[in-house]
Scaffold this motif. Structure first.
Motif, PDB file in Angstrom:
ATOM      1  N   ASP A 132       0.831  -1.206   0.000  1.00 23.75           N
ATOM      2  CA  ASP A 132       0.000   0.000   0.000  1.00 23.75           C
ATOM      3  C   ASP A 132       0.870   1.263   0.000  1.00 23.75           C
ATOM      4  O   ASP A 132       0.452   2.323   0.447  1.00 23.75           O
ATOM      5  CB  ASP A 132      -0.976  -0.003   1.182  1.00 23.75           C
ATOM      6  N   LEU A 133       2.086   1.138  -0.532  1.00 25.30           N
ATOM      7  CA  LEU A 133       2.975   2.294  -0.648  1.00 25.30           C
ATOM      8  C   LEU A 133       2.382   3.327  -1.600  1.00 25.30           C
ATOM      9  O   LEU A 133       1.836   2.968  -2.644  1.00 25.30           O
ATOM     10  CB  LEU A 133       4.324   1.861  -1.239  1.00 25.30           C
ATOM     11  N   PRO A 134       2.513   4.625  -1.298  1.00 19.00           N
ATOM     12  CA  PRO A 134       2.078   5.640  -2.256  1.00 19.00           C
ATOM     13  C   PRO A 134       3.014   5.627  -3.470  1.00 19.00           C
ATOM     14  O   PRO A 134       4.120   5.071  -3.409  1.00 19.00           O
ATOM     15  CB  PRO A 134       2.191   6.954  -1.476  1.00 19.00           C
ATOM     16  N   ASP A 135       2.588   6.245  -4.572  1.00 16.28           N
ATOM     17  CA  ASP A 135       3.411   6.275  -5.780  1.00 16.28           C
ATOM     18  C   ASP A 135       4.766   6.934  -5.545  1.00 16.28           C
ATOM     19  O   ASP A 135       5.769   6.505  -6.095  1.00 16.28           O
ATOM     20  CB  ASP A 135       2.671   7.001  -6.910  1.00 16.28           C
ATOM     21  N   ASP A 136       4.786   8.002  -4.758  1.00 15.41           N
ATOM     22  CA  ASP A 136       6.025   8.710  -4.440  1.00 15.41           C
ATOM     23  C   ASP A 136       6.228   8.680  -2.926  1.00 15.41           C
ATOM     24  O   ASP A 136       5.879   9.633  -2.235  1.00 15.41           O
ATOM     25  CB  ASP A 136       5.961  10.157  -4.940  1.00 15.41           C
ATOM     26  N   PRO A 137       6.798   7.587  -2.389  1.00 19.44           N
ATOM     27  CA  PRO A 137       6.929   7.482  -0.935  1.00 19.44           C
ATOM     28  C   PRO A 137       7.827   8.578  -0.369  1.00 19.44           C
ATOM     29  O   PRO A 137       8.836   8.942  -0.970  1.00 19.44           O
ATOM     30  CB  PRO A 137       7.528   6.099  -0.713  1.00 19.44           C
ATOM     31  N   LYS A 138       7.418   9.073   0.792  1.00 16.82           N
ATOM     32  CA  LYS A 138       8.120  10.176   1.431  1.00 16.82           C
ATOM     33  C   LYS A 138       7.992  10.021   2.946  1.00 16.82           C
ATOM     34  O   LYS A 138       6.936   9.641   3.441  1.00 16.82           O
ATOM     35  CB  LYS A 138       7.453  11.474   0.967  1.00 16.82           C
ATOM     36  N   LEU A 139       9.060  10.312   3.670  1.00 17.30           N
ATOM     37  CA  LEU A 139       9.007  10.274   5.121  1.00 17.30           C
ATOM     38  C   LEU A 139       8.203  11.472   5.613  1.00 17.30           C
ATOM     39  O   LEU A 139       8.288  12.563   5.043  1.00 17.30           O
ATOM     40  CB  LEU A 139      10.423  10.314   5.701  1.00 17.30           C
ATOM     41  N   ASP A 140       7.415  11.284   6.654  1.00 22.59           N
ATOM     42  CA  ASP A 140       6.583  12.380   7.162  1.00 22.59           C
ATOM     43  C   ASP A 140       7.417  13.368   7.973  1.00 22.59           C
ATOM     44  O   ASP A 140       8.647  13.261   8.022  1.00 22.59           O
ATOM     45  CB  ASP A 140       5.389  11.833   7.961  1.00 22.59           C
TER      46      ASP A 140
END
Length: 174
Positions: A132-140
């Motif tokens: 379920d990773l987003p298309d552009d994974p990013k740390l919050d």
């Protein structure tokens, strides 16, 4: 009484200087979104990847001999087809936690397939991993990213026994 009035004016002027966000020299956290980018060449903390829960298909109930597929989606949904009649009630998706520099984009690499070896020497293959990773994974803003992994397990022929395999997850800054 010119003395007290002058002191009051100076006090109001001093308070007004502190109320001006530009004069304070600090970033106003309520005015706009904070800048989370890391300057080029600046040190960034190493990424830490933790597997919070393992991917576990639990028990597969075989209706007949032959081939079948067990699908475990990242949200925990189970689907069985072919020779597989059902997936055990304690099947669990993998949960991965990543810690690093806040706001940084990362790349996450999952293997195309995972081979699982049985205690009696047989082999099962998770043909496809599903996350379920987003298309552009990013740390919050806390430098964290959490995602879940499921998969499709293919079965062909006799598959009695327990099977284990490794699911390597590689994460790097972009």
């Amino acid at each position: 009484m010119p003395g007290p009035r002058l002191a009051l004016i100076l006090l109001v002027g001093a308070l007004a200087a502190f109320a001006d966000p530009r004069a304070a020299g600090a970033q106003c956290r309520l005015c706009e979104a904070p800048d989370l980018t890391v300057p080029e060449g600046a040190e960034r903390p190493p990424l830490e990847v933790t597997i919070d829960t393992d991917l576990d298909f639990d028990r597969l109930l075989l209706a007949t001999t032959g081939s079948g597929t067990a699908r475990l989606a990242p949200d925990g949904t189970r689907l069985a087809s072919g020779a597989i009649a059902s997936i055990g009630g304690r099947a669990v998706v993998a949960r991965v936690l990543v810690h690093g520099a806040p706001g940084r984009a990362v790349s996450v690499d999952l293997p195309a397939r995972v081979e699982m070896i049985g205690m009696k020497g047989g082999m099962l293959i998770i043909e496809r991993l599903i996350s379920d990773l987003p298309d552009d994974p990013k740390l919050d803003s806390n430098g964290e990213l959490a995602f879940r992994i499921g998969g499709e397990l293919s079965l062909d022929g006799e598959a009695d026994g327990e099977y284990r395999g490794s699911l390597p997850v590689a994460v790097d800054y972009l």
